[in-house]
Design an enzyme around this catalytic site. Structure first.
Site, PDB file in Angstrom:
ATOM      1  N   ASP A 157       8.776   1.526   1.279  1.00  0.00           N
ATOM      2  CA  ASP A 157       8.877   0.108   0.909  1.00  0.00           C
ATOM      3  C   ASP A 157      10.066  -0.112  -0.034  1.00  0.00           C
ATOM      4  O   ASP A 157       9.958  -0.836  -1.022  1.00  0.00           O
ATOM      5  CB  ASP A 157       7.563  -0.347   0.262  1.00  0.00           C
ATOM      6  CG  ASP A 157       7.416  -1.869   0.234  1.00  0.00           C
ATOM      7  OD1 ASP A 157       8.153  -2.560   0.990  1.00  0.00           O
ATOM      8  OD2 ASP A 157       6.584  -2.367  -0.542  1.00  0.00           O
ATOM      9  N   LYS A 159      13.139  -1.799  -1.311  1.00  0.00           N
ATOM     10  CA  LYS A 159      13.713  -3.141  -1.194  1.00  0.00           C
ATOM     11  C   LYS A 159      14.184  -3.563  -2.577  1.00  0.00           C
ATOM     12  O   LYS A 159      13.844  -2.926  -3.590  1.00  0.00           O
ATOM     13  CB  LYS A 159      12.681  -4.133  -0.645  1.00  0.00           C
ATOM     14  CG  LYS A 159      11.381  -4.204  -1.428  1.00  0.00           C
ATOM     15  CD  LYS A 159      10.419  -5.180  -0.780  1.00  0.00           C
ATOM     16  CE  LYS A 159       9.067  -5.181  -1.487  1.00  0.00           C
ATOM     17  NZ  LYS A 159       8.123  -6.121  -0.914  1.00  0.00           N
ATOM     18  N   ASN A 162      11.791  -3.781  -5.414  1.00  0.00           N
ATOM     19  CA  ASN A 162      11.186  -2.531  -5.891  1.00  0.00           C
ATOM     20  C   ASN A 162      12.203  -1.611  -6.557  1.00  0.00           C
ATOM     21  O   ASN A 162      11.947  -0.426  -6.733  1.00  0.00           O
ATOM     22  CB  ASN A 162      10.485  -1.813  -4.734  1.00  0.00           C
ATOM     23  CG  ASN A 162       9.212  -2.534  -4.326  1.00  0.00           C
ATOM     24  OD1 ASN A 162       8.673  -3.319  -5.114  1.00  0.00           O
ATOM     25  ND2 ASN A 162       8.729  -2.297  -3.122  1.00  0.00           N
ATOM     26  N   ASP A 182       7.086   0.915  -7.390  1.00  0.00           N
ATOM     27  CA  ASP A 182       6.131   0.461  -6.378  1.00  0.00           C
ATOM     28  C   ASP A 182       5.923   1.492  -5.269  1.00  0.00           C
ATOM     29  O   ASP A 182       6.428   1.344  -4.151  1.00  0.00           O
ATOM     30  CB  ASP A 182       6.553  -0.899  -5.792  1.00  0.00           C
ATOM     31  CG  ASP A 182       5.370  -1.612  -5.152  1.00  0.00           C
ATOM     32  OD1 ASP A 182       4.315  -0.966  -4.986  1.00  0.00           O
ATOM     33  OD2 ASP A 182       5.494  -2.801  -4.827  1.00  0.00           O
ATOM     34  N   THR A 204       8.181  -4.103   4.244  1.00  0.00           N
ATOM     35  CA  THR A 204       8.597  -5.499   4.301  1.00  0.00           C
ATOM     36  C   THR A 204       9.559  -5.651   5.462  1.00  0.00           C
ATOM     37  O   THR A 204      10.564  -4.937   5.541  1.00  0.00           O
ATOM     38  CB  THR A 204       9.266  -5.872   2.967  1.00  0.00           C
ATOM     39  OG1 THR A 204       8.356  -5.538   1.917  1.00  0.00           O
ATOM     40  CG2 THR A 204       9.586  -7.344   2.903  1.00  0.00           C
TER      41      THR A 204
HETATM   42  N1  LIG Z   1       8.303  -1.098 -15.542  1.00  0.00           N
HETATM   43  C1  LIG Z   1       8.609  -2.396 -15.450  1.00  0.00           C
HETATM   44  N2  LIG Z   1       9.464  -2.960 -16.323  1.00  0.00           N
HETATM   45  C2  LIG Z   1       9.785  -4.266 -16.211  1.00  0.00           C
HETATM   46  N3  LIG Z   1       9.285  -5.095 -15.281  1.00  0.00           N
HETATM   47  C3  LIG Z   1       8.425  -4.590 -14.392  1.00  0.00           C
HETATM   48  C4  LIG Z   1       8.036  -3.222 -14.425  1.00  0.00           C
HETATM   49  N4  LIG Z   1       7.188  -2.998 -13.410  1.00  0.00           N
HETATM   50  C5  LIG Z   1       7.060  -4.160 -12.779  1.00  0.00           C
HETATM   51  N5  LIG Z   1       7.788  -5.131 -13.359  1.00  0.00           N
HETATM   52  C6  LIG Z   1       7.895  -6.531 -12.921  1.00  0.00           C
HETATM   53  O1  LIG Z   1       6.677  -6.943 -12.354  1.00  0.00           O
HETATM   54  C7  LIG Z   1       6.857  -7.292 -10.957  1.00  0.00           C
HETATM   55  C8  LIG Z   1       5.658  -6.821 -10.156  1.00  0.00           C
HETATM   56  O2  LIG Z   1       5.519  -5.416 -10.290  1.00  0.00           O
HETATM   57  P1  LIG Z   1       5.117  -4.456  -9.081  1.00  0.00           P
HETATM   58  O3  LIG Z   1       6.086  -4.668  -7.966  1.00  0.00           O
HETATM   59  O4  LIG Z   1       4.955  -3.082  -9.588  1.00  0.00           O
HETATM   60  O5  LIG Z   1       3.717  -5.053  -8.729  1.00  0.00           O
HETATM   61  P2  LIG Z   1       2.942  -4.901  -7.352  1.00  0.00           P
HETATM   62  O6  LIG Z   1       1.664  -5.653  -7.500  1.00  0.00           O
HETATM   63  O7  LIG Z   1       2.852  -3.453  -7.026  1.00  0.00           O
HETATM   64  O8  LIG Z   1       3.949  -5.628  -6.385  1.00  0.00           O
HETATM   65  P3  LIG Z   1       3.957  -5.710  -4.805  1.00  0.00           P
HETATM   66  O9  LIG Z   1       3.344  -7.041  -4.487  1.00  0.00           O
HETATM   67  O10 LIG Z   1       5.427  -5.667  -4.469  1.00  0.00           O
HETATM   68  O11 LIG Z   1       3.190  -4.552  -4.286  1.00  0.00           O
HETATM   69  C9  LIG Z   1       8.158  -6.636 -10.570  1.00  0.00           C
HETATM   70  O12 LIG Z   1       8.795  -7.330  -9.518  1.00  0.00           O
HETATM   71  C10 LIG Z   1       8.965  -6.669 -11.844  1.00  0.00           C
HETATM   72  O13 LIG Z   1       9.620  -7.920 -11.980  1.00  0.00           O
END
Ligand SMILES: Nc1ncnc2c1ncn2[C@@H]1O[C@H](COP(=O)(O)OP(=O)(O)OP(=O)(O)O)[C@@H](O)[C@H]1O
Length: 453
Positions: A157, A159, A162, A182, A204
């Site tokens: 994934d 992109k 991520n 991610d 995606t």
């Molecule tokens: N370590 C980090 N530091 C700063 N911002 C972060 C961090 N981890 C995540 N984020 C922010 O939070 C958002 C969501 O995080 P993440 O993609 O891990 O969640 P998810 O629920 O796994 O998302 P997805 O729907 O893509 O599976 C990211 O797009 C980023 O903007």
């Protein structure tokens, strides 16, 4: 008082490089005694991410708060998967998992804080990245992917969203420190060979490799395709495949050779465009591997390697194809033992974009006959599923697609890349036996015709 039970963060020493705290808490308020929660950083489909300060050390972290899914649900599998993979990795460009906290209702993932947001947000602000910036990002990304692939882990994934940016950037800062994140869809494959073939389509759509959408299955090469899409988007601000309807987009991804229609491509070096062509090969058997990407002259800055695809290797391939077209199979070049072999298998149809310039590791390459330009028989390895998830696109900044690409200027482009010096055929160093357009080694020595005559 906080009740802490150290869970099984340690498994086998072969798979686990570092210990990650995995702690069970009585309830959520216990976590607030360890961390002070700050601003919301983002939200994904799994939960909300907050900035947080570790009270004892005053260090800053990001905490992803995930509602504990019902046991057995696909979400719990993905969260557990992400945790397990992150516990096993230790790489400068992969997000560092510091600790996991679990309560009866929630799971908290404490990871290093990336203040620069993600690459999609950054691209929206900048509109496009220069070649130097893109090179820096793609080099780090390829390094992380090589690391994962060596550990038989496929991200699946990759992109812009991520790929996080460690620090907030100054406008003129070209060194962007990225962190791949991610790992919910990541998978550990069984090792080399057929066990590496996966059949579950995921990820995606806009970044999804064509083989993931076919009914043939796919391998770790799907990550390389996604790197190609990321690189394309960084350089021009738009995705390589732009159909608005899902069915058309699928068709476009599976059938179209990458093109560079936007005017901005005129300022991008041939080396970069040629590399993109190699990353976005529809047939994974001919796609460059992540390892080969790291060695590519556009990445290494080896300007002695010509960037344009019209090279001696391609000329030899064309010559060979021409020869095979005009001569019957029982040619004098066959040895007596070859004479006794079964007739050449009729190769499956080759997509027009397929050539030999970007061929990936041998294990992805089909059994070949004597021609290095033979088409792929890789489909016999594959069996699989249909795509099941689609993604959005950067729609806010469209450029005129109808313009035909212009030739890059002969002098240094605005992207800061010097034009490649193309030595004559004689000047090229034969000992390298590289594909001169990509800097890759050819598939095998035997696949090269010794002479052109
Ligand atoms: N370590 C980090 N530091 C700063 N911002 C972060 C961090 N981890 C995540 N984020 C922010 O939070 C958002 C969501 O995080 P993440 O993609 O891990 O969640 P998810 O629920 O796994 O998302 P997805 O729907 O893509 O599976 C990211 O797009 C980023 O903007």
């Amino acid at each position: 008082m906080i009740e802490m039970n150290l869970m099984s963060a340690r498994t086998s020493k072969e798979t686990l490089k570092r210990d990650v705290l995995d702690i069970r808490l009585e309830n959520d308020t216990d976590l607030r005694e360890i961390y002070e929660f700050g601003m919301k950083l983002g939200q994904g489909s799994f939960g909300v991410v907050y900035e947080a300060t570790h009270i004892e050390t005053q260090t800053k972290w990001a905490i992803k708060e995930v509602c504990r899914p019902a046991a057995g649900s696909s979400k719990v599998v993905m969260v557990d998967n992400e945790i397990e993979i992150l516990k096993q990795v230790n790489h400068a460009h992969i997000i560092h998992l510091q600790a996991v906290y679990r309560t009866a209702t929630m799971i908290y993932l404490v990871t290093e804080l990336c203040k620069g947001g993600d690459l999609r947000q950054l691209l929206q602000r900048k509109k496009f990245f220069t070649e130097d910036e893109t090179r820096n990002i793609i080099c780090s990304l390829a390094d992380a992917v090589v690391y994962l692939h060596k550990r038989v882990t496929v991200h699946r994934d990759l992109k812009l969203e991520n790929i996080l940016v460690k620090n907030s950037l100054n406008e003129d800062d070209s060194s962007i420190d990225i962190k791949v994140t991610d790992f919910g869809l990541s998978v550990k494959t069984g090792g080399a060979g057929i066990e590496n073939i996966m059949t579950e389509a995921c990820g995606t759509l806009m970044y999804m490799a064509p083989e993931m959408m076919s009914d043939r299955g796919y391998s770790q090469m799907c990550d390389v395709w996604s790197i190609g899409v990321v690189m394309y988007m960084l350089l021009c601000g738009e995705p390589p495949f732009t159909s608005k309807r899902k069915a058309l987009l699928l068709k476009e991804i599976m059938n179209t050779e990458v093109r560079f229609p936007q005017p901005i491509w005129a300022t991008v070096s041939d080396a970069a465009k040629n590399l993109l062509t190699c990353l976005l090969k529809v047939d994974p058997a001919y796609r460059m591997s992540a390892n080969q990407l790291l060695e590519n002259p556009w990445i290494t800055g080896d300007t002695n390697v010509p960037a344009v695809p019209s090279n001696i290797f391609e000329m030899m391939c064309r010559h060979r194809e021409e020869k095979e077209r005009t001569q019957p199979l029982a040619v004098s070049s066959l040895t007596s033992s070859e004479d006794t072999l079964e007739p050449f298998p009729i190769p499956p149809a080759v997509s027009p974009e397929t050539n030999s310039n970007c061929s990936s590791d041998a294990k992805h390459r089909p059994e070949t006959n004597s021609s290095s330009c033979a088409s792929s028989a890789s489909s016999k390895l594959y069996h699989g599923t249909k795509a099941n998830k689609s993604g959005g696109s950067l729609q806010d900044k469209r450029m005129n697609n109808s313009d035909t690409p212009k030739q890059p200027p002969a002098t240094q482009s605005h992207a800061g890349v010097k034009p490649s010096i193309q030595p004559s055929i004689k000047q090229r160093r034969p000992q390298d036996k590289k594909d001169f357009s990509t800097g890759q080694k050819p598939p095998t020595d035997s696949s090269f015709p010794e002479t052109m005559g």
